[in-house]
Write an enzyme that holds these catalytic residues in place. Sequence first.
Site, PDB file in Angstrom:
ATOM      1  N   VAL A  42     -12.032  13.151  -8.749  1.00  0.00           N
ATOM      2  CA  VAL A  42     -10.807  13.649  -9.377  1.00  0.00           C
ATOM      3  C   VAL A  42     -11.102  14.233 -10.767  1.00  0.00           C
ATOM      4  CG1 VAL A  42     -10.089  11.400 -10.361  1.00  0.00           C
ATOM      5  CG2 VAL A  42      -8.370  13.109  -9.759  1.00  0.00           C
ATOM      6  N   ASP A  43     -12.085  13.668 -11.442  1.00  0.00           N
ATOM      7  CA  ASP A  43     -12.510  14.150 -12.761  1.00  0.00           C
ATOM      8  C   ASP A  43     -12.942  15.623 -12.670  1.00  0.00           C
ATOM      9  OD1 ASP A  43     -13.231  14.069 -15.409  1.00  0.00           O
ATOM     10  OD2 ASP A  43     -14.925  12.716 -15.157  1.00  0.00           O
ATOM     11  N   THR A  54     -11.560   3.955  -6.908  1.00  0.00           N
ATOM     12  CA  THR A  54     -11.754   3.766  -5.454  1.00  0.00           C
ATOM     13  C   THR A  54     -12.661   4.816  -4.814  1.00  0.00           C
ATOM     14  OG1 THR A  54      -9.821   5.083  -4.813  1.00  0.00           O
ATOM     15  CG2 THR A  54      -9.464   2.722  -5.243  1.00  0.00           C
TER      16      THR A  54
HETATM   17  P1  ADP Z   1     -13.942   6.724  -9.595  1.00  0.00           P
HETATM   18  O1  ADP Z   1     -15.267   7.074 -10.218  1.00  0.00           O
HETATM   19  O2  ADP Z   1     -12.981   6.082 -10.568  1.00  0.00           O
HETATM   20  O3  ADP Z   1     -14.101   5.973  -8.323  1.00  0.00           O
HETATM   21  P2  ADP Z   1     -13.340   9.173  -8.110  1.00  0.00           P
HETATM   22  O4  ADP Z   1     -12.854  10.478  -8.636  1.00  0.00           O
HETATM   23  O5  ADP Z   1     -14.658   9.139  -7.416  1.00  0.00           O
HETATM   24  O6  ADP Z   1     -13.266   8.154  -9.331  1.00  0.00           O
HETATM   25  O7  ADP Z   1     -12.270   8.591  -7.107  1.00  0.00           O
HETATM   26  C1  ADP Z   1     -11.030   8.080  -7.473  1.00  0.00           C
HETATM   27  C2  ADP Z   1     -10.004   8.482  -6.438  1.00  0.00           C
HETATM   28  O8  ADP Z   1      -9.597   9.828  -6.668  1.00  0.00           O
HETATM   29  C3  ADP Z   1     -10.534   8.450  -4.990  1.00  0.00           C
HETATM   30  O9  ADP Z   1      -9.614   7.717  -4.197  1.00  0.00           O
HETATM   31  C4  ADP Z   1     -10.560   9.911  -4.588  1.00  0.00           C
HETATM   32  O10 ADP Z   1     -10.254  10.082  -3.203  1.00  0.00           O
HETATM   33  C5  ADP Z   1      -9.451  10.482  -5.434  1.00  0.00           C
HETATM   34  N1  ADP Z   1      -9.464  11.935  -5.663  1.00  0.00           N
HETATM   35  C6  ADP Z   1     -10.486  12.829  -5.580  1.00  0.00           C
HETATM   36  N2  ADP Z   1     -10.046  14.069  -5.875  1.00  0.00           N
HETATM   37  C7  ADP Z   1      -8.713  13.973  -6.149  1.00  0.00           C
HETATM   38  C8  ADP Z   1      -7.683  14.890  -6.498  1.00  0.00           C
HETATM   39  N3  ADP Z   1      -7.927  16.195  -6.660  1.00  0.00           N
HETATM   40  N4  ADP Z   1      -6.421  14.417  -6.691  1.00  0.00           N
HETATM   41  C9  ADP Z   1      -6.148  13.105  -6.557  1.00  0.00           C
HETATM   42  N5  ADP Z   1      -7.069  12.173  -6.218  1.00  0.00           N
HETATM   43  C10 ADP Z   1      -8.338  12.607  -6.020  1.00  0.00           C
END
Ligand code: ADP
Length: 177
Positions: A36-37, A125
């Site tokens: 998501v980052d 997650t």
């Molecule tokens: P972390 O390192 O905190 O686990 P991640 O980005 O890998 O962060 O994952 C956190 C959640 O964000 C996951 O459940 C993933 O499916 C979700 N995610 C990834 N891309 C997006 C998006 N564009 N919008 C919302 N959620 C997202």
Amino acid sequence: MNQFNKTDLVKGDITLIYADAIVNAANSSLLGGGGVDGAIHRAGGPAILEACKKIVAAQGNCKTGNAVITTAGNLPAKFIIHTVGPVWNDGLHDEATRLANCYKNSMQLAINNQCKSIAFPNISTGIYRFPKKLAAQIAVQVVHAVLAQTKDLDKVIFVCFDEENYNYIREQLLLYI
Ligand code: ADP
């Protein structure tokens, strides 16, 4: 309006959400990453990274459970709240408390910046491997606990990218209806 009708559940991409603040599951360097980052920085443009760099220059890395706020760049939101979720280890390293702190501190920061609505992804997650069911229990419980204590937030939106998280959050939200 009471706390029980202040939550929404959406399946999809958080970068498309119209909320005063959207929360980023960042890492402590605040320099961007995957998941998501990456999606937030790609869609929001370079202004977000610039703002993150200034914060790190002024106060150092962001600790697990803490949150900082920046512009949302080109996104429809007003602000991005970057919070650093815990990496799941074995559940014996304060992972639950730290995840709870992410939700609490993000909501407090939103309130401090006059936000009325905030959207959360499923923090930790993804790459950080926090068990999704437990993460959903913590997320919904903490959000409701904070909502019970404030009149300042009108809406908290859970934005789930995957089916599994969506179903777990839905299950937890149903407990409050
Ligand atoms: P972390 O390192 O905190 O686990 P991640 O980005 O890998 O962060 O994952 C956190 C959640 O964000 C996951 O459940 C993933 O499916 C979700 N995610 C990834 N891309 C997006 C998006 N564009 N919008 C919302 N959620 C997202």
